[in-house]
Write a protein that holds these residues in place. Structure first.
Motif, PDB file in Angstrom:
ATOM      1  N   ASN A   1       0.803  -1.212   0.000  1.00 15.51           N
ATOM      2  CA  ASN A   1       0.000   0.000   0.000  1.00 15.51           C
ATOM      3  C   ASN A   1       0.844   1.273   0.000  1.00 15.51           C
ATOM      4  N   GLY A   2       2.150   1.124  -0.142  1.00 14.71           N
ATOM      5  CA  GLY A   2       3.001   2.307  -0.345  1.00 14.71           C
ATOM      6  C   GLY A   2       3.852   2.729   0.840  1.00 14.71           C
ATOM      7  N   MET A   3       3.958   1.873   1.856  1.00 18.92           N
ATOM      8  CA  MET A   3       4.675   2.295   3.055  1.00 18.92           C
ATOM      9  C   MET A   3       6.166   2.010   2.972  1.00 18.92           C
ATOM     10  N   TYR A   4       6.876   2.823   2.170  1.00 17.71           N
ATOM     11  CA  TYR A   4       8.327   2.720   2.089  1.00 17.71           C
ATOM     12  C   TYR A   4       8.895   4.054   1.645  1.00 17.71           C
ATOM     13  N   GLY A   5      10.183   4.209   1.845  1.00 13.88           N
ATOM     14  CA  GLY A   5      10.865   5.431   1.438  1.00 13.88           C
ATOM     15  C   GLY A   5      12.360   5.235   1.590  1.00 13.88           C
ATOM     16  N   LEU A   6      13.122   6.326   1.471  1.00 13.76           N
ATOM     17  CA  LEU A   6      14.578   6.221   1.549  1.00 13.76           C
ATOM     18  C   LEU A   6      15.135   7.125   2.644  1.00 13.76           C
ATOM     19  N   ILE A   7      16.190   6.651   3.285  1.00  9.22           N
ATOM     20  CA  ILE A   7      16.965   7.480   4.197  1.00  9.22           C
ATOM     21  C   ILE A   7      18.412   7.457   3.719  1.00  9.22           C
ATOM     22  N   LEU A   8      18.984   8.642   3.549  1.00 12.08           N
ATOM     23  CA  LEU A   8      20.372   8.768   3.110  1.00 12.08           C
ATOM     24  C   LEU A   8      21.237   9.092   4.318  1.00 12.08           C
ATOM     25  N   VAL A   9      22.250   8.278   4.520  1.00 11.04           N
ATOM     26  CA  VAL A   9      23.230   8.591   5.557  1.00 11.04           C
ATOM     27  C   VAL A   9      24.494   9.050   4.829  1.00 11.04           C
ATOM     28  N   GLU A  10      24.737  10.350   4.844  1.00  9.19           N
ATOM     29  CA  GLU A  10      25.892  10.909   4.134  1.00  9.19           C
ATOM     30  C   GLU A  10      27.180  10.471   4.798  1.00  9.19           C
ATOM     31  N   PRO A  11      28.235  10.265   3.997  1.00 12.37           N
ATOM     32  CA  PRO A  11      29.549  10.024   4.613  1.00 12.37           C
ATOM     33  C   PRO A  11      30.006  11.319   5.287  1.00 12.37           C
ATOM     34  N   PRO A  12      30.937  11.235   6.242  1.00  8.71           N
ATOM     35  CA  PRO A  12      31.350  12.424   6.994  1.00  8.71           C
ATOM     36  C   PRO A  12      31.794  13.567   6.085  1.00  8.71           C
ATOM     37  N   GLU A  13      32.427  13.220   4.950  1.00 11.82           N
ATOM     38  CA  GLU A  13      32.929  14.281   4.067  1.00 11.82           C
ATOM     39  C   GLU A  13      31.830  14.780   3.127  1.00 11.82           C
ATOM     40  N   GLY A  14      30.633  14.235   3.228  1.00 12.58           N
ATOM     41  CA  GLY A  14      29.546  14.639   2.329  1.00 12.58           C
ATOM     42  C   GLY A  14      29.695  13.975   0.971  1.00 12.58           C
ATOM     43  N   LEU A  15      28.735  14.203   0.096  1.00 10.25           N
ATOM     44  CA  LEU A  15      28.796  13.632  -1.249  1.00 10.25           C
ATOM     45  C   LEU A  15      29.274  14.715  -2.217  1.00 10.25           C
ATOM     46  N   PRO A  16      29.993  14.312  -3.277  1.00 13.32           N
ATOM     47  CA  PRO A  16      30.435  15.313  -4.256  1.00 13.32           C
ATOM     48  C   PRO A  16      29.243  16.129  -4.767  1.00 13.32           C
ATOM     49  N   LYS A  17      29.467  17.407  -4.998  1.00 14.47           N
ATOM     50  CA  LYS A  17      28.386  18.292  -5.420  1.00 14.47           C
ATOM     51  C   LYS A  17      27.905  17.928  -6.824  1.00 14.47           C
ATOM     52  N   VAL A  18      26.599  17.961  -7.004  1.00 14.84           N
ATOM     53  CA  VAL A  18      26.025  17.760  -8.340  1.00 14.84           C
ATOM     54  C   VAL A  18      25.010  18.871  -8.585  1.00 14.84           C
ATOM     55  N   ASP A  19      24.572  18.996  -9.845  1.00  8.77           N
ATOM     56  CA  ASP A  19      23.613  20.066 -10.163  1.00  8.77           C
ATOM     57  C   ASP A  19      22.195  19.709  -9.736  1.00  8.77           C
ATOM     58  N   HIS A  20      21.843  18.432  -9.821  1.00  4.36           N
ATOM     59  CA  HIS A  20      20.480  18.024  -9.447  1.00  4.36           C
ATOM     60  C   HIS A  20      20.514  16.722  -8.672  1.00  4.36           C
ATOM     61  N   GLU A  21      19.650  16.642  -7.669  1.00  6.86           N
ATOM     62  CA  GLU A  21      19.439  15.366  -6.987  1.00  6.86           C
ATOM     63  C   GLU A  21      17.953  15.043  -7.047  1.00  6.86           C
ATOM     64  N   TYR A  22      17.639  13.813  -7.361  1.00  5.29           N
ATOM     65  CA  TYR A  22      16.234  13.408  -7.423  1.00  5.29           C
ATOM     66  C   TYR A  22      16.010  12.111  -6.644  1.00  5.29           C
TER      67      TYR A  22
END
Lengths: 256, 500
Positions: free
Chosen positions: B179-200
Motif C-alpha cells: 500500500n506504499g509504506m516505504y521510502g529512503l533514508i540517506l546517511v551521508e559520509p562524513p565528508e559529504g557527497l560530491p556536489k552535483v547540479d540536481h538530486e532526485y
C-alpha cells in the motif's frame, strides 16, 4: 430449541436495566488463526462453551447513559491511568456526544478499562479473543465463512478505507447467530487483547514481539491467508489498556 | 581463540537473522562493524539538536553541510489516504508523510537520530517503521509500533553511511508495503557527497488492485494477486504519470544528475534503466563500491542504488524497469527531460530514413510506388494514399504513436480518435514538418514532450501518412494533398515559426 433460546434471551433481557439485546451462540469446536496447541504452525481446534453476545456494538446513546449514571467514567473525571487523552475527546461536553454523530452509531474512543466497566454495569464482560473470533467467523448463512475468498475480500475492503466520515449507525445484516456489525464498522476490544501472542504455554511461542514486525508474523499464524483477522490482531496488539482510537469500540458477552 | 569468538558471533547472528527474516540485513553488517570497534561512531552528538528537513518525492533535502555528528530529530507522520494511482483510478495508500514513496530523510554518518513516528488519528491500522539504516533488532520496528492517534519515539545512531530503504513492518507486512509504506533514508559520509547540479528521488513499487490495469473507479487491494506476485501496476513514485509531462524531472545539457533510486517492492526486483543514457557511476545495492559505465542496474526489493550521470544530449529520457512489459503495460515509466543545445557530434538525430527491402517489404513498397505513379498520372485515389501512408507510418511514426495509433498515455499522444487532430488538420501537417515541443491536450490528457521535425519525409509522403491517419482508428476522414503540404512547407520557410 429456538423457543428455549428465545426464553433464555428474554430472561437475560429482563435482568439488564439497559435491556440490551443479546443473542445466543451455541458451544462449538473452533479453529483459531492463532495457535492454540504446542506446535504453532498446526491448527489445534478448541472447544468454545456456549455464550450470549451483544447483538450490536455498544452505541453512543448507551454509553451516554452509562457515563450519566457513572460519573467516574466521564472524561473529566476518569483517572489518566484508565483512559488516555483521546478518551471521548470529540464529545462537545462531558455529557454531550458530538452532535454530528448518531446516537445509534457505535461508541469509539473508549479505553479497555471503560469498556470493561460498561460491560460489568450490565452484568456482562468483554468477550475473549476466541469468543469474538468464533462469532465473527460467521456470515449471513454459515457459521464459518472464513475460507470463502469473497467473504475475506469484503472484510478487507473496509480495513483499507481510512476513516473520513462519521461512523454509520449499527444494524448491518445479521449473521447466522443474529449478531451484526462484527465486520465493516469498527474494531472491538477483547478482554485478553494484551495476551494475543501468547498461548497457554508461552514457552512454545518464542519471542512474542516477533509478530509485531517483519515477516516474523508468519511464524505464529496458523492460517497465513487470514489477512483480515491478522490485521485485527495487529491493531489490538498495538494498544495498551488506557489507549483509545477513533475506530475502536466494543461489545459485551454473558455466559449462556 | 579469536576464531572461536567470531564463529560464535556468526552463529548468534545467524540465529537472529533467521528469526528476523529478510527485513534486517544489517544485523550481518553489524558484526563486521563491531570488529572495527564501531566505525562510524563519532561519539556523543554535538551542537544544538537539528530538525531534519523532509521532502516528498522527487525532491531530495539539501546536503547536511556539517562537519560534526549532531542530534537530529525526525518527525514522520503516517497517513492513510486516497490518491490517484492512475488517471481516474483511486486507491487507498498508506503513507509515510502523505506521499508514496514516503518523505526522504537525510542525515550524516555518526548522527544520533531521535525518531518520532506519529500515526494520524484517522488511521485504521497500527503502523511502525523498519529503517534499513538502523543497527538494532527490527530496524526500529519493535520500538515504533504505534496505534492510530498515537506517537512513538526511539533513537538510533547512524553508524553506516549509504542509501537505505525504510518501510512499515506491521503484520501483515506485505500488505503495508504494497500500500506504499516505504521510502529512503540517506546517511551521508562524513565528508559529504560530491556536489552535483540536481538530486532526485525515485522509488519503484508494485501494486495489486482488484480491478484490471487502468480500470476506473475506486480500486481495493487484492490480497490474492499480491500473494501470487501478479502486480496490476508497477510504478515509479506511486502513480502513473507521477514523473511524466509537467512532473518530469529536468536537467540542462552539461549538468550532473544524481538519482537516489529505491525499490519498495513488495515483490518485484527492478531492472532499472534510463533509455538513451549510460550511468557514469552506480553505487549498486546502495553500498560503498562504485560501478562505472552501467546500462541497467538491478535493484532488489527493499534495496536502493545511487546513480550519477551527466546530461549530454537534449531530449526526453525514459526511466524504465527494463523488465519491459512492466513499462508498457503496468506503468513503470518516468521521464527525465534534458533541455539545451544539441551536440550533433555526439548524437546526430536521424540521418537516413529509407525503405529497407526485406522479403516482406514487397507489398508495402508496392503501395508506396503505386501511389507515386498514380500521382504522376493524376489518378491518385484515397485508397492509394491510405495504403502508401500505412506503409510509411509503420516505418516512421509507429515507434512512438504505436501501430494502432493509441500512443503511450502520458508520454506520446494518441492519434486514434484524436480530438487534437480533428480540430485542425493543417496544424497536424505543420507539426510533422516542424515538430512540436511543449504542452498539448489530447483527448482530455495533457502531454508535454518533444516530437522532432520529420525533415526526412517528402511532401507526398507526409500527405499520404496524414491521409492514412485521418482515415484510420475512428478519425473523421478526409485527404491531405501533396500540394497542401508543399504550401505549408513554403509558408514556414517564408515566415519562421515565430507565431508559435
Amino acid at each position: 430449541m429456538n423457543r428455549l433460546a428465545a426464553f433464555v434471551l428474554a430472561v437475560l433481557c429482563c435482568v439488564s436495566a439497559a435491556a440490551a439485546e443479546y443473542v445466543a451462540l451455541p458451544a462449538g469446536r473452533f479453529e483459531s488463526v492463532l495457535p492454540q496447541g504446542s506446535v504453532p504452525t498446526v491448527s489445534t481446534p478448541v472447544d468454545v462453551p456456549a455464550f450470549a453476545l451483544r447483538k450490536t456494538p455498544v452505541t453512543l446513546g448507551e454509553f451516554l447513559e452509562f457515563v450519566s449514571a457513572h460519573p467516574e467514567w466521564r472524561r473529566d473525571q476518569v483517572p489518566a491511568l484508565f483512559a488516555d487523552k483521546r478518551y471521548l475527546y470529540d464529545w462537545s461536553s462531558t455529557l454531550q456526544p458530538n452532535p454530528a454523530a448518531s446516537l445509534q452509531s457505535p461508541v469509539v474512543n473508549v479505553s479497555w478499562f471503560a469498556a470493561r466497566a460498561f460491560c460489568e454495569s450490565e452484568g456482562a464482560r468483554l468477550p475473549t479473543w476466541i469468543e469474538w473470533e468464533y462469532a465473527a467467523a460467521a456470515d449471513e448463512s454459515r457459521t464459518d465463512a472464513r475460507s470463502d475468498p469473497a467473504w475475506r475480500r469484503r472484510i478487507l475492503a473496509w480495513y483499507e478505507r481510512p476513516t473520513t466520515a462519521q461512523i454509520a449507525a449499527v444494524g448491518s445484516a445479521l449473521n447466522v447467530y443474529g449478531a451484526s456489525d462484527l465486520h465493516g464498522l469498527i474494531w472491538e476490544w477483547v478482554d485478553d487483547f494484551n495476551a494475543l501472542f501468547i498461548a497457554g504455554d508461552s514457552r512454545t511461542q518464542g519471542d512474542p514481539d516477533l509478530l509485531k514486525f517483519c515477516g516474523a508474523g508468519a511464524i505464529s499464524i496458523v492460517d497465513r491467508d487470514s489477512y483480515a483477522v491478522l490485521m485485527r490482531i495487529a491493531l489490538l496488539s498495538s494498544l495498551r489498556a488506557a489507549d483509545t482510537t477513533g475506530t475502536l469500540g466494543f461489545r459485551c458477552v454473558r455466559p449462556d | 581463540m579469536k576464531t572461536t569468538a567470531v564463529s560464535s558471533l556468526c552463529r548468534r547472528v545467524r540465529i537472529v537473522a533467521l528469526l528476523a527474516g529478510l527485513c534486517c540485513p544489517l544485523i550481518a553488517f553489524a558484526a563486521a562493524t563491531k570488529a572495527e570497534k564501531l566505525a562510524g561512531d563519532a561519539g556523543p552528538p554535538r551542537g544544538a539538536a537539528i530538525h531534519a528537513v523532509l521532502t516528498s518525492p522527487p525532491n531530495v533535502p539539501p546536503p547536511t553541510n556539517r562537519n560534526y555528528a549532531a542530534k537530529v530529530i525526525v518527525e514522520l507522520e503516517v497517513v492513510e489516504k486516497e490518491m490517484q494511482i492512475s488517471e481516474g483510478v483511486n486507491y487507498t495508500f498508506w503513507t509515510f508523510g502523505g506521499s508514496v514513496p514516503g518523505s526522504f530523510i537525510r542525515v550524516r554518518q555518526g548522527d544520533t537520530v531521535e525518531f518520532h513516528l506519529k500515526n494520524h488519528p484517522s488511521s485504521k491500522m497500527p503502523h511502525n517503521i523498519d529503517l534499513h539504516g538502523v543497527t538494532g533488532p527490527g530496524g526500529g520496528a519493535a520500538s515504533s509500533f504505534t496505534a492510530p492517534g498515537h506517537e512513538s519515539q526511539f533513537t538510533f545512531k547512524a553508524l553506516n553511511e549509504g542509501i537505505y530503504v525504510y518501510h512499515c513492518a506491521t503484520a501483515p507486512v506485505g500488505m503495508h508495503v504494497a500500500n506504499g509504506m516505504y521510502g529512503l533514508i540517506l546517511v551521508e559520509p562524513p565528508e559529504g557527497l560530491p556536489k552535483v547540479d540536481h538530486e532526485y528521488y525515485v522509488m519503484q513499487g508494485d501494486f495489486y488492485t482488484a480491478g484490471k490495469y487502468r480500470e476506473k473507479g475506486n480500486q481495493s487491494f487484492d490480497m490474492e494477486k499480491a500473494i501470487d506476485e501478479r502486480p496490476t501496476y508497477v510504478l515509479f513514485n506511486g502513480a502513473e504519470g507521477a514523473l511524466t509531462g509537467d512532473k518530469a524531472i529536468t536537467a540542462k545539457v552539461g549538468e550532473s544528475v544524481r538519482i537516489y533510486v529505491g525499490n519498495g517492492g513488495p515483490n518485484l526486483v527492478s531492472s532499472f534503466h534510463v533509455i538513451g543514457a549510460i550511468f557514469d557511476q552506480v553505487r549498486y545495492e546502495g553500498g560503498s563500491n562504485v560501478q562505472k559505465n552501467v546500462q541497467t542496474t538491478l535493484i532488489p526489493a527493499g534495496g536502493a542504488v545511487v546513480v550519477k550521470f551527466t546530461a549530454k544530449v537534449p531530449g526526453s529520457y525514459v526511466l524504465v524497469d527494463h523488465s519491459i512489459f512492466r513499462a508498457f503495460n503496468k506503468g513503470a515509466v518516468a521521464i527525465l527531460k534534458v533541455n539545451g543545445p544539441e551536440d550533433k557530434s555526439i548524437y546526430s538525430g536521424k540521418e537516413l530514413d529509407a525503405v529497407y527491402l526485406g522479403d516482406r517489404a514487397g507489398p508495402n513498397l508496392a503501395a508506396v510506388t503505386k501511389a507515386t505513379q498514380s500521382e504522376a498520372k493524376g489518378t491518385l485515389s484515397l485508397d492509394d494514399q491510405v495504403h502508401a501512408g500505412q506503409a510509411l507510418f509503420a516505418g516512421t511514426c509507429s515507434v512512438c504513436h504505436q501501430a494502432n495509433g493509441a500512443g503511450l498515455p502520458g508520454v506520446f499522444p494518441p492519434l486514434a480518435k484524436s480530438d487534437f487532430l480533428a480540430a485542425d488538420v493543417s496544424r497536424a501537417t505543420g507539426i510533422v514538418l516542424r515538430g512540436l515541443t511543449g504542452k498539448v491536450a489530447v483527448n482530455g490528457q495533457e502531454y508535454n514532450s518533444v516530437m522532432p521535425p520529420m525533415q526526412q519525409l517528402t511532401d507526398d509522403e507526409i500527405a499520404n501518412i496524414l491521409t492514412y491517419v485521418l482515415n484510420s482508428w475512428g478519425n473523421p476522414g478526409g485527404r491531405v494533398s501533396t500540394e497542401d503540404v508543399k504550401k505549408q512547407r513554403s509558408s514556414a520557410a517564408a515566415a519562421p515559426p515565430s507565431g508559435h
